[in-house]
Design a protein around this motif. Structure first.
Motif, mmCIF file in Angstrom:
data_model
loop_
_atom_site.group_PDB
_atom_site.id
_atom_site.type_symbol
_atom_site.label_atom_id
_atom_site.label_comp_id
_atom_site.label_asym_id
_atom_site.label_seq_id
_atom_site.Cartn_x
_atom_site.Cartn_y
_atom_site.Cartn_z
ATOM 1 N N SER A 37 0.819 -1.216 0.000
ATOM 2 C CA SER A 37 0.000 0.000 0.000
ATOM 3 C C SER A 37 0.851 1.263 0.000
ATOM 4 O O SER A 37 0.316 2.372 0.044
ATOM 5 C CB SER A 37 -0.920 0.015 1.225
ATOM 6 O OG SER A 37 -1.789 -1.091 1.198
ATOM 7 N N ILE A 48 -3.372 4.603 13.292
ATOM 8 C CA ILE A 48 -4.088 3.772 14.271
ATOM 9 C C ILE A 48 -3.741 4.151 15.710
ATOM 10 O O ILE A 48 -4.107 3.453 16.647
ATOM 11 C CB ILE A 48 -3.857 2.273 14.017
ATOM 12 C CG1 ILE A 48 -2.381 1.889 14.154
ATOM 13 C CG2 ILE A 48 -4.391 1.869 12.651
ATOM 14 C CD1 ILE A 48 -2.122 0.401 14.107
ATOM 15 N N SER A 68 -9.190 -5.466 18.046
ATOM 16 C CA SER A 68 -9.541 -4.077 17.728
ATOM 17 C C SER A 68 -8.424 -3.383 16.952
ATOM 18 O O SER A 68 -8.695 -2.611 16.028
ATOM 19 C CB SER A 68 -9.876 -3.302 19.001
ATOM 20 O OG SER A 68 -8.781 -3.318 19.899
ATOM 21 N N TYR A 71 -8.462 -4.676 13.435
ATOM 22 C CA TYR A 71 -9.577 -4.024 12.746
ATOM 23 C C TYR A 71 -9.164 -2.625 12.262
ATOM 24 O O TYR A 71 -9.428 -2.245 11.119
ATOM 25 C CB TYR A 71 -10.784 -3.933 13.679
ATOM 26 C CG TYR A 71 -11.930 -3.128 13.121
ATOM 27 C CD1 TYR A 71 -12.817 -3.682 12.210
ATOM 28 C CD2 TYR A 71 -12.114 -1.801 13.515
ATOM 29 C CE1 TYR A 71 -13.868 -2.925 11.693
ATOM 30 C CE2 TYR A 71 -13.159 -1.048 13.014
ATOM 31 C CZ TYR A 71 -14.029 -1.619 12.100
ATOM 32 O OH TYR A 71 -15.054 -0.863 11.584
ATOM 33 N N GLU A 72 -8.491 -1.859 13.118
ATOM 34 C CA GLU A 72 -8.048 -0.506 12.748
ATOM 35 C C GLU A 72 -6.984 -0.546 11.651
ATOM 36 O O GLU A 72 -6.975 0.294 10.750
ATOM 37 C CB GLU A 72 -7.525 0.248 13.976
ATOM 38 C CG GLU A 72 -8.600 0.590 14.985
ATOM 39 C CD GLU A 72 -9.701 1.470 14.417
ATOM 40 O OE1 GLU A 72 -9.437 2.315 13.533
ATOM 41 O OE2 GLU A 72 -10.853 1.303 14.867
ATOM 42 N N ALA A 74 -6.719 -2.892 9.361
ATOM 43 C CA ALA A 74 -7.454 -3.242 8.142
ATOM 44 C C ALA A 74 -8.166 -2.026 7.562
ATOM 45 O O ALA A 74 -8.125 -1.796 6.344
ATOM 46 C CB ALA A 74 -8.446 -4.365 8.438
ATOM 47 N N ARG A 75 -8.807 -1.250 8.426
ATOM 48 C CA ARG A 75 -9.488 -0.028 7.958
ATOM 49 C C ARG A 75 -8.495 0.944 7.339
ATOM 50 O O ARG A 75 -8.760 1.519 6.286
ATOM 51 C CB ARG A 75 -10.198 0.665 9.118
ATOM 52 C CG ARG A 75 -11.571 0.107 9.378
ATOM 53 C CD ARG A 75 -12.321 0.918 10.386
ATOM 54 N NE ARG A 75 -12.131 2.358 10.182
ATOM 55 C CZ ARG A 75 -12.698 3.286 10.899
ATOM 56 N NH1 ARG A 75 -13.499 2.956 11.885
ATOM 57 N NH2 ARG A 75 -12.483 4.558 10.680
ATOM 58 N N SER A 76 -7.352 1.126 7.972
ATOM 59 C CA SER A 76 -6.349 2.071 7.472
ATOM 60 C C SER A 76 -5.757 1.630 6.141
ATOM 61 O O SER A 76 -5.419 2.470 5.307
ATOM 62 C CB SER A 76 -5.232 2.255 8.496
ATOM 63 O OG SER A 76 -5.742 2.868 9.653
ATOM 64 N N ASP A 78 -7.370 -0.311 4.050
ATOM 65 C CA ASP A 78 -8.513 -0.546 3.164
ATOM 66 C C ASP A 78 -8.568 -1.995 2.663
ATOM 67 O O ASP A 78 -8.690 -2.254 1.471
ATOM 68 C CB ASP A 78 -8.479 0.435 1.981
ATOM 69 C CG ASP A 78 -9.822 0.506 1.265
ATOM 70 O OD1 ASP A 78 -10.856 0.286 1.920
ATOM 71 O OD2 ASP A 78 -9.827 0.768 0.045
ATOM 72 N N PRO A 80 -10.120 -6.106 4.000
ATOM 73 C CA PRO A 80 -10.924 -6.786 5.012
ATOM 74 C C PRO A 80 -10.023 -7.428 6.065
ATOM 75 O O PRO A 80 -8.889 -7.826 5.761
ATOM 76 C CB PRO A 80 -11.689 -7.853 4.220
ATOM 77 C CG PRO A 80 -10.930 -8.028 2.955
ATOM 78 C CD PRO A 80 -10.193 -6.746 2.691
ATOM 79 N N VAL A 81 -10.497 -7.532 7.280
ATOM 80 C CA VAL A 81 -9.710 -8.144 8.359
ATOM 81 C C VAL A 81 -9.295 -9.559 7.978
ATOM 82 O O VAL A 81 -8.188 -9.997 8.288
ATOM 83 C CB VAL A 81 -10.496 -8.140 9.690
ATOM 84 C CG1 VAL A 81 -9.759 -8.909 10.764
ATOM 85 C CG2 VAL A 81 -10.748 -6.716 10.155
#
Length: 151
Positions: A37, A48, A68, A71-72, A74-76, A78, A80-81
């Motif tokens: 990325s 995060i 958690s 999860y953060e 993965a969000r950062s 972009d 999926p977990v």
């Protein structure tokens, strides 16, 4: 050895000492996805809200990643977990080859490594190939064991 004794002694449930294979796998996946990325350790850590040293510990599996935090991450990035578990043996799929988390990945992700790669990519392909050959030959001169003729 009882389960509690294994936990307290740092022995994984499979009897291995050190990080659990799943923790190593997830750490490698974090590093690989981060590099793919084009995100530095410092950038992801800021996103995060952890220190980059903590992120290094997650990537090297010296520390386990909480749900958690994963999860953060993965969000950062972009993704999926579930992407962090792709290729994990026993996850219902075959294992996939992964990039090792080692000093090469660290260098590529560093500011110096990214600057070098950016500058190399600006060179015409013929010149880039010559620079690569020159670096290879220099490497053979410095350490012939680490740089065998089969490149």
């Amino acid at each position: 050895m009882k389960i509690l004794d294994r936990f307290q002694s740092g022995v994984a449930p499979n009897g291995e000492v050190g990080p659990h294979p799943a923790d190593r796998h997830v750490g490698r996946q974090i590093a690989t996805l981060r590099v793919q990325s084009d995100v530095s350790q410092a950038q992801l850590a800021r996103a995060i809200r952890i220190s980059f040293q903590q992120l290094q510990k997650y990537e090297s599996a010296r520390n386990r990643v909480s749900a958690s935090t994963l999860y953060e991450i993965a969000r950062s990035l972009d993704v999926p977990v579930s992407r962090f578990f792709d290729g994990l043996l026993g996850n219902g799929e075959a294992t996939a080859p992964l990039l090792p988390v080692d000093e090469r990945l660290g260098f590529i992700a560093s500011a110096e490594g990214r600057r070098l790669i950016e500058r190399l990519m600006r060179l015409p392909p013929r010149v880039r190939n010559r620079v690569s050959s020159l670096l290879f030959e220099l490497g053979k001169e410095i350490d012939p064991v680490q740089c065998p003729d089969e490149y």
